[in-house]
Design a protein around this motif. Structure first.
Motif, PDB file in Angstrom:
ATOM      1  N   PRO A   1      19.236   4.218   8.060  1.00 22.33           N
ATOM      2  CA  PRO A   1      19.569   2.865   7.609  1.00 22.33           C
ATOM      3  C   PRO A   1      18.408   2.306   6.794  1.00 22.33           C
ATOM      4  O   PRO A   1      17.247   2.472   7.164  1.00 22.33           O
ATOM      5  N   GLY A   2      18.734   1.659   5.693  1.00 29.61           N
ATOM      6  CA  GLY A   2      17.697   1.057   4.865  1.00 29.61           C
ATOM      7  C   GLY A   2      17.211   1.988   3.769  1.00 29.61           C
ATOM      8  O   GLY A   2      16.652   1.555   2.771  1.00 29.61           O
TER       9      GLY A   2
ATOM     10  N   LYS B   1      28.601  -2.615   0.076  1.00 26.14           N
ATOM     11  CA  LYS B   1      27.926  -2.615   1.364  1.00 26.14           C
ATOM     12  C   LYS B   1      28.443  -1.508   2.253  1.00 26.14           C
ATOM     13  O   LYS B   1      29.562  -1.011   2.080  1.00 26.14           O
ATOM     14  N   GLU B   2      27.621  -1.214   3.252  1.00 29.78           N
ATOM     15  CA  GLU B   2      28.031  -0.280   4.291  1.00 29.78           C
ATOM     16  C   GLU B   2      29.192  -0.897   5.077  1.00 29.78           C
ATOM     17  O   GLU B   2      29.202  -2.097   5.341  1.00 29.78           O
ATOM     18  N   ILE B   3      30.161  -0.076   5.445  1.00 30.41           N
ATOM     19  CA  ILE B   3      31.253  -0.590   6.272  1.00 30.41           C
ATOM     20  C   ILE B   3      30.790  -0.570   7.719  1.00 30.41           C
ATOM     21  O   ILE B   3      30.472   0.494   8.246  1.00 30.41           O
ATOM     22  N   PRO B   4      30.699  -1.733   8.352  1.00 29.61           N
ATOM     23  CA  PRO B   4      30.165  -1.750   9.722  1.00 29.61           C
ATOM     24  C   PRO B   4      31.050  -0.932  10.657  1.00 29.61           C
ATOM     25  O   PRO B   4      32.264  -0.878  10.501  1.00 29.61           O
TER      26      PRO B   4
ATOM     27  N   TYR C   1      30.880   3.345   2.509  1.00 30.16           N
ATOM     28  CA  TYR C   1      30.479   2.127   1.807  1.00 30.16           C
ATOM     29  C   TYR C   1      31.683   1.612   1.047  1.00 30.16           C
ATOM     30  O   TYR C   1      32.539   2.382   0.626  1.00 30.16           O
TER      31      TYR C   1
ATOM     32  N   PRO D   1      32.787   4.105  23.849  1.00 35.07           N
ATOM     33  CA  PRO D   1      32.256   3.958  22.496  1.00 35.07           C
ATOM     34  C   PRO D   1      32.937   4.914  21.527  1.00 35.07           C
ATOM     35  O   PRO D   1      33.201   6.062  21.865  1.00 35.07           O
TER      36      PRO D   1
END
Lengths: 176, 549
Positions: B310-311, B250-253, B260, B234
């Motif tokens: 998050p959120g 948006k957040e960059i995954p 962002y 990981p």
């Protein structure tokens, strides 16, 4: 004699290292899920979302309770299918310490409110506008439900539509 | 395990075939046969002990036979994996078990049952590759060190038997005059040979480092394998896609919420044959139609301040503006964002006028944000419109009910209820693109279409690969090893001076023609006789026998 012993020790060490590398490769390969979703048994990522009634929900505040964390969309038929069952089981289990948090995958307030009215949902429904919670849980296919136990661990991840019976069974598993 | 003492006094480890110092043959090989010079006749470690279980495992992996067998198995297995598509390449909607049988019949079924649909990540495939890596490493250790040691320790004075049994060998009888070897030495030096002398005997050697080529090559290969292994750790490797509408942030995954990205504008530029600049391409444009010139996303990168969940509402620091084009990714902190796809003119708003169908009189207009519609739109006094239902990606389901198949406004449809002073209860109208249905009877009013606004959407690949430099290093070392081993040869020439004759022998690990030429040049115009290639000699003599027979 001494030389021979040294050689045996170095061979043993090299073989052990190589063996460990092989085991490690196999381990990482098999714990890695196909859709790279969260691992079962890992800590559920904490988040904060505001539900449609304006109430803030922080996952860590539900420590001591089981949380049935469901990700859904109004356009997703199997999500819609399982909603009434979730509603029924919510009524049964909310006094037994199991909470449902239904996270919508970033649709409009309008669509979600309409959906709540249509299905008479009473559990907290929240919209993940920035898709951040979705990213944290590596959500890929809808619907997906994460069973979070009272310690805040994800004990299981269930994709696909659920029947009322299976929802009940899963709720039993996270009942504190 | 006894050590072997040679006549010259040198003590060799058990299993040695040729004395490391003088080259006398220690094994019981047949006389008059050429010596097998592989690994200098040194004792390969694996052959010396066969005692404990560790030694047995070690010997197993050290064997070239085992190594070659593993390579063959890995090759066959890898080939089998390409007969039918792997699971990740079949349509994601299909159930693998059914898909393989349906598409490929009984063979597909067997293929699936045997697990070949996920061959490259199967436990047995990984074990084969892992064992190959282990074999590579152990076989190299087992051969490199003895070889290194024996080349380092090699003596200048060689046993007559050693000389005689080299492939290149010659004897020059000394008659009255003595031969001065200084000239020969100088010429060898000019040919870049290193000269060592001992009691008038000579060893000329060059290109020894070419012998390390295979081991360098194996080290590269092992580094490469380690890099490939680390991919599944990981955080080492990320490959995700981010879709962003114009104006959206948006957040960059894959960055755990640290970064962002905002899409300010997406541009698709095509070649224009009317323009002065692109006139030269007009023939190509006529032939193929539109040709894209650039795909460009103007973006702004942000970093999150402090830790947030998050959120939660985030505070962002603007890091930089950038124009992402194909092959010009935005790079930051090991992450790279590549332009990968786009969607032009996605609907964003749709405007309507409320009109009387007969008189076409207008009572106000409204604009629906297709990604965030309102429940009610107030027009002038007495007039309002309720949005009862909205289907961003509309279609009729099996039962003939309208539904949406996604949240993206590809094909929006609406159910409006129009309230007017003369119809306070409201009239219901179903409005889709180029279609209006009045499900509850004839209406007096209607929602007349009054234009759309669109926005472009860009798709970016988020990539992070910390293993890349490891793979790269491994690859370079691999190539260095190949070059080292193939473009240089390890050549040695021994000259032994005896009372009445001079022995000359030569050995190389490849390119025998080269060493023969070196010798010829070195002894030219001296009275040393040119040595013979005993192997060719043998061949021609056996040929002669056949002819005679």
């Amino acid at each position: 004699m001494d030389k021979k012993k040294r050689r045996l020790i170095s061979r043993t060490i090299i073989l052990l290292l190589l063996g460990a590398a092989l085991v490690f490769a196999l381990y990482t390969n098999f714990t890695k899920d196909k859709n790279e979703s969260l691992r079962k048994g890992s800590e559920a990522p904490n988040f904060v979302l505001t539900d449609m009634e304006g109430k803030e929900h922080k996952l860590s505040d539900y420590k001591g309770k089981g949380v049935f964390l469901n990700f859904w969309g109004t356009y997703c038929k199997p999500c819609e299918y399982e909603m009434p069952y979730m509603e029924n089981q919510y009524k049964n289990f909310k006094d037994q310490g199991v909470e449902i948090l239904a996270v919508n995958v970033g649709e409009s307030d309008y669509a979600v409110n309409n959906f709540i009215t249509k299905h008479d949902l009473t559990f907290p429904v929240m919209i993940d506008k920035g898709r951040e919670v979705e990213n944290a849980y590596r959500v890929d296919i809808l619907p997906v439900s994460f069973l979070v136990d009272k310690e805040g661990k994800v004990i299981d991840i269930i994709t696909g539509a659920l029947t009322e019976e299976s929802i009940q069974k899963h709720m039993e598993r996270i009942k504190p | 395990m006894k050590e072997v003492k040679c006549d010259c006094g040198h003590v060799n480890p058990f299993g040695t075939k040729i004395c490391g110092k003088c080259g006398m043959v220690l094994g019981n090989e047949k006389e008059n046969q050429l010596i097998d010079m592989r690994y200098e006749g040194s004792a390969r470690r694996s052959q010396t002990y066969k005692k404990t279980i560790i030694d047995k495992i070690w010997n197993f992996f050290s064997s070239v036979k085992v190594g070659v067998t593993l390579i063959v198995i890995a090759l066959i297995a890898s080939a089998i994996g390409t007969i039918l598509p792997q699971e990740m390449y079949i349509p994601s909607t299909a159930t693998p078990a059914e898909h393989y049988e349906l598409e490929y019949g009984w063979f597909g079924r067997v293929y699936y049952e045997l697990g070949f649909h996920n061959l490259y990540s199967s436990w047995w495939y990984l074990i084969i590759i892992g064992m190959l890596g282990i074999s590579l490493l152990i076989a190299s250790i087992d051969r490199f060190f003895p070889l290194y040691r024996s080349l380092k320790k090699q003596g200048v004075t060689r046993h007559d038997g050693f000389m005689k049994r080299q492939r290149i060998y010659g004897v020059t009888k000394l008659e009255e005059q003595d031969i001065n070897l200084e000239e020969v030495k100088d010429r060898l030096k000019r040919q870049r040979y290193h000269i060592r002398e001992e009691n008038g005997h000579i060893l000329a050697e060059k290109g020894r480092f070419s012998r390390w080529g295979p081991y360098v090559n194996h080290i590269g290969l092992i580094i490469f394998l380690i890099g490939a292994l680390l991919r599944s750790v990981p955080g080492m490797y990320i490959d995700k896609v981010l879709w962003l509408r114009e104006g959206e942030r948006k957040e960059i995954p894959g960055t755990n919420g640290q970064y962002y990205l905002q899409n300010n504008e997406f541009t698709l530029e095509v070649y224009d044959k009317e323009s002065e600049e692109d006139k030269q391409y007009s023939a190509a444009i006529d032939k193929t139609g539109t040709i894209a010139k650039t795909y460009q996303s103007d973006v702004t990168l942000y970093e999150r301040k402090g830790e947030t969940l998050p959120g939660e509402k985030v505070d962002l620091d603007k890091l930089k503006d950038y124009k992402i084009k194909v092959n010009e990714p935005l790079k930051h902190d090991h992450y790279a964002l590549y332009q990968v796809d786009y969607k032009l003119d996605e609907l964003s708003t749709m405007a309507f006028n409320l009109i009387n169908k007969k008189t076409e009189e207008k009572y106000g207009s409204l604009k629906v944000d297709l990604n965030n519609p309102q429940k009610k739109y107030e027009l002038k006094e007495g007039y309002s419109v309720d949005l009862i239902s909205y289907f961003p990606d509309f279609e009729f389901d099996e039962k003939g009910e309208p539904r949406t198949i996604s949240k993206i406004p590809n094909n929006p449809a609406f159910i409006f209820k129009m309230h007017t002073p003369d119809k306070p209860e409201g009239e219901v109208s179903f409005v889709a693109i180029k279609e209006t249905v009045e499900p509850l009877g004839e209406n007096t009013y209607k929602m007349a279409f009054n234009g759309v606004e669109t926005q472009d959407v860009t798709a970016l690949t988020v990539r992070k690969d910390l293993t890349l430099w490891i793979l790269f290093t491994g690859g370079i070392i691999f190539m260095i090893g190949v070059v080292q081993g193939s473009y240089w040869n390890h050549r040695r020439i021994w000259i032994k001076r005896k009372d009445d004759e001079i022995l000359l022998a030569g050995h190389t690990n490849k390119n025998w023609h080269g060493i023969k030429r070196d010798i010829k040049q070195a002894i030219e115009s001296t009275s040393l006789s040119e040595p013979m290639d005993q192997l060719e000699e043998e061949k021609s003599s056996s040929k002669g026998e056949v002819l005679n027979g």
